[in-house]
Design a protein around this motif. Structure first.
Motif, PDB file in Angstrom:
ATOM      1  N   LEU A 458       0.831  -1.209   0.000  1.00 50.15           N
ATOM      2  CA  LEU A 458       0.000   0.000   0.000  1.00 50.15           C
ATOM      3  C   LEU A 458       0.865   1.259   0.000  1.00 50.15           C
ATOM      4  N   ASP A 459       2.122   1.121   0.388  1.00 53.30           N
ATOM      5  CA  ASP A 459       3.061   2.242   0.344  1.00 53.30           C
ATOM      6  C   ASP A 459       3.877   2.249  -0.950  1.00 53.30           C
ATOM      7  N   GLY A 460       3.547   1.361  -1.875  1.00 56.54           N
ATOM      8  CA  GLY A 460       4.264   1.317  -3.152  1.00 56.54           C
ATOM      9  C   GLY A 460       5.627   0.666  -3.078  1.00 56.54           C
ATOM     10  N   ARG A 461       5.822  -0.255  -2.106  1.00 54.95           N
ATOM     11  CA  ARG A 461       7.118  -0.914  -1.928  1.00 54.95           C
ATOM     12  C   ARG A 461       6.969  -2.422  -2.092  1.00 54.95           C
ATOM     13  N   LEU A 462       8.005  -3.058  -2.648  1.00 52.74           N
ATOM     14  CA  LEU A 462       8.094  -4.508  -2.714  1.00 52.74           C
ATOM     15  C   LEU A 462       9.169  -4.985  -1.740  1.00 52.74           C
ATOM     16  N   TYR A 463       9.125  -6.249  -1.361  1.00 53.22           N
ATOM     17  CA  TYR A 463      10.058  -6.706  -0.331  1.00 53.22           C
ATOM     18  C   TYR A 463      11.511  -6.642  -0.778  1.00 53.22           C
ATOM     19  N   ARG A 464      11.752  -6.563  -2.094  1.00 59.43           N
ATOM     20  CA  ARG A 464      13.137  -6.436  -2.554  1.00 59.43           C
ATOM     21  C   ARG A 464      13.834  -5.249  -1.877  1.00 59.43           C
TER      22      ARG A 464
END
Length: 489
Positions: A458-464
Motif C-alpha cells: 500500500l506504500d508502493g514498496r516490494l520486499y526487494r
C-alpha cells in the motif's frame, strides 16, 4: 525477422523501443497505457489496434515500419483460440454472442452463435471469422516450432457455418500455420440471403482442434458493439477442472472478471458459464483452466506455467506495473464504506483464486494494488484452515519492536523467487473499521510479517527494497520451505 506465425509487429515494437532507449514503463507513461500492456504487445499476447499502432509509430519515430508491421500481421496470431468480428464500419450490432467450448478428453469442440442486427445503410453479404491458436502461451518459440512442423489445417478444423437453416459459403482470407481467417458468406450454391438494413439474423459456426494444438485458455475480444456476451466451458468432471477468468483493455492490465463463472454438472461434464452485458469495445475476456495432468496423453509434454505466470492468469498485477510503485489512496470512512466493501469483496475473490493454485502454509495476504485497485485495503489470511481473514483499511505502522528476524517471503507479484527479508517481531498497526472507527491492533511473529508485507504494498514498496544490501532473491526451485510455516523461538 520473425518466423512464420510470429508477430512482426511485436518484434518491431521491441526493436524500436530499445533503439530509442525507452523502458516499458516510460513508453507506457507517454502513451497513457499500462506497462504490462506494453509487455503483452511485445510478447505477442496482445495485438493492439490500428490507432495504437499509429501512435507507437509516431512516438518511437519508426518511419511507418510499426504501422506496416501491424498491417502485415493483419490481426496477428493471438495467443488463444479466438473468433474475430467484421469491421465496426460494417454497421453490425451483436445482440447475443455465445461461445461454447467442450472438451472430450482429446479434442476441443467450439460452437459460436451470434445474433446480428444490421444497423448500417447497406446490405451485409459476409462476416469475418478468425481462428488463432497457441499451444504454449508465453513460449512463442516453442509454439512456432510446433506449428511449423504440425500446422493447423482446414481439414482438421472441420469448420461448419449456418445462418438459420441455410449453410453459409466460405472464402479463405488468410491461411497460416496457427492462424486462419475466413469470410462466411450470406450465400451458398443454391441461394443468397444478405442481411439488409434493420434486419436480424442468427449465425452459428463450429470447429474442432485437438488438444496437442490448443492451449489451456480461450479468449473473446469485443470488436463490435455487443449487448450480451456469454462463454461456456465444459470439461469431463473426472479431470477435476479448475477455471478462472481475467479481463484487460488497451488502458488497463489484467484484472479478475467482475463476476465469477457459475459452475454446474451436465452428465459427466462440469460446465463453467460466464456472462456480461454491454461489454466495452476492445475489451478482452480470457478464460483459463487447469486439468488433472494424469489424464494427458503419455506422449504429450506437460506445459507447466511459471508460478508468476499462474498468478498473472489469476488476475494478480505483476512486477513492473506502475501501480505497484504508487502509494494507495486511503478511504474516507464511513463515506466510502460501499466502495471499501466492494474492494474487500474483490480481494476475497482473488484470494480464493490464488489459493486454488498454491498451498500457502505460512498464510498469505493480498493488497488492492495487486488486483489493479489503487486503494488502501488489504486482506491477510493467517495460517490454518480455521483462521479468519484480517481486513485492513487505511493501515499505518505506529510501533515496531527493536527485535527482528530474517525469514524468506514470497510475493504474488513476482512469485518465481523467494527473498530473505528482515522484519520486526512485534508491530502495532493503526487502521480503520468500515464505520470509520479507528483501531490499534498488535501483531507478532509470522502474522506481523504478513501484515507488514501488505502495508508495504500500500506504500508502493516490494520486499526487494527491504532485503539486506548485496542479497538477492533465490529461485523458488531452490527454496525448501514451501507449504511450511515460519519457525520462531
Amino acid at each position: 525477422m520473425p518466423g512464420q506465425g510470429e508477430s512482426s509487429f511485436a518484434a518491431e515494437l521491441k526493436h524500436f523501443r530499445e533503439v530509442r532507449g525507452l523502458s516499458k514503463v516510460e513508453l507506457a507513461r507517454r502513451l497513457k497505457i499500462s506497462p504490462s500492456y506494453v509487455s503483452h504487445l511485445e510478447s505477442g499476447r496482445e495485438h493492439g489496434s490500428s490507432d495504437l499502432a499509429r501512435r507507437l509509430d509516431k512516438e518511437l519515430d519508426a518511419g511507418g515500419k510499426l504501422w506496416k508491421a501491424w498491417q502485415d500481421d493483419d490481426g496477428g496470431t493471438q495467443p488463444v483460440p479466438e473468433s474475430a468480428d467484421a469491421s465496426p464500419s460494417a454497421g453490425i450490432l451483436v445482440l447475443e454472442d455465445a461461445a461454447a467450448l467442450r472438451y472430450d478428453g482429446s479434442v476441443y469442440h467450439l460452437t459460436m452463435h451470434r445474433r446480428l442486427r444490421n444497423t448500417g445503410t447497406e446490405p451485409i453479404t459476409r462476416y469475418l471469422v478468425r481462428i488463432a491458436v497457441d499451444r504454449y502461451p508465453g513460449e512463442p518459440e516453442r509454439s512456432n516450432a510446433l506449428y511449423r512442423t504440425h500446422p493447423l489445417t482446414w481439414e482438421e478444423l472441420q469448420l461448419e457455418a449456418h445462418c438459420g437453416d441455410e449453410q453459409m459459403g466460405r472464402v479463405v482470407k488468410h491461411d497460416r500455420d496457427a492462424f486462419k481467417e475466413v469470410w462466411l458468406e450470406f450465400a451458398n450454391a443454391r441461394t443468397r440471403f444478405p442481411l439488409y438494413p434493420g434486419q436480424e439474423a442468427g449465425i452459428t459456426y463450429s470447429y474442432s482442434v485437438t488438444a496437442d494444438k490448443w492451449g489451456p485458455w480461450f479468449q473473446r475480444a469485443v470488436r463490435l458493439p455487443t449487448r450480451e456476451l456469454t462463454v461456456s466451458l465444459a470439461f469431463p468432471t473426472d479431470f477435476q477442472p479448475t477455471v478462472w477468468g481475467t479481463e484487460t483493455s488497451l488502458s488497463a492490465s489484467f484484472a479478475p472478471l467482475r463476476t465469477p463463472p457459475t459452475q454446474a454438472i451436465d452428465a459427466d461434464h462440469t460446465v463453467y458459464t460466464w456472462t456480461t452485458l454491454d461489454p466495452p469495445l476492445h475489451a478482452r475476456y480470457r478464460m483459463e483452466w487447469r486439468l488433472k495432468t494424469a489424464h494427458l496423453p503419455e506422449s504429450e509434454p506437460v506445459n507447466t506455467p511459471t508460478p508468476s505466470a499462474l498468478m498473472a492468469t489469476a488476475g494478480i498485477v505483476q512486477e513492473g506495473d506502475i501501480l505497484l510503485q504508487t502509494i494507495a489512496q486511503p478511504f474516507d470512512l464511513p463515506t466510502e464504506a460501499d466502495e471499501a466493501r466492494r474492494i474487500v469483496h474483490e480481494l476475497h475473490d482473488a484470494i480464493a483464486r490464488v489459493k486454488r493454485l498454491h498451498d500457502f502454509g505460512k498464510g498469505m495476504g493480498i493488497a488492492a494494488p495487486q488486483i489493479g485497485l489503487g486503494r488502501a485495503a488489504a486482506v491477510v489470511v493467517p495460517p490454518g484452515d480455521d483462521s479468519s481473514p484480517i481486513v485492513l483499511l487505511n493501515p499505518t505502522i505506529v510501533e515496531t519492536s527493536t527485535e527482528t528476524d530474517r525469514q524468506y517471503e514470497g510475493c504474488l507479484s513476482f512469485f518465481d523467487v523467494r527473498g530473505l527479508v528482515p522484519r520486526p517481531l512485534h508491530i502495532v498497526i493503526s487502521h480503520t473499521d468500515i464505520d470509520g472507527a479507528p483501531r490499534l491492533t498488535r501483531f507478532e511473529h509470522g502474522l506481523a510479517r504478513l501484515v507488514l508485507h501488505e502495508v508495504d504494498h500500500l506504500d508502493g514498496r516490494l520486499y526487494r527494497t527491504r532485503m539486506d544490501p548485496g542479497t538477492q532473491p533465490i529461485p523458488v526451485e531452490e527454496y525448501r520451505g514451501t507449504g511450511q510455516n515460519w519457525t520462531y523461538q
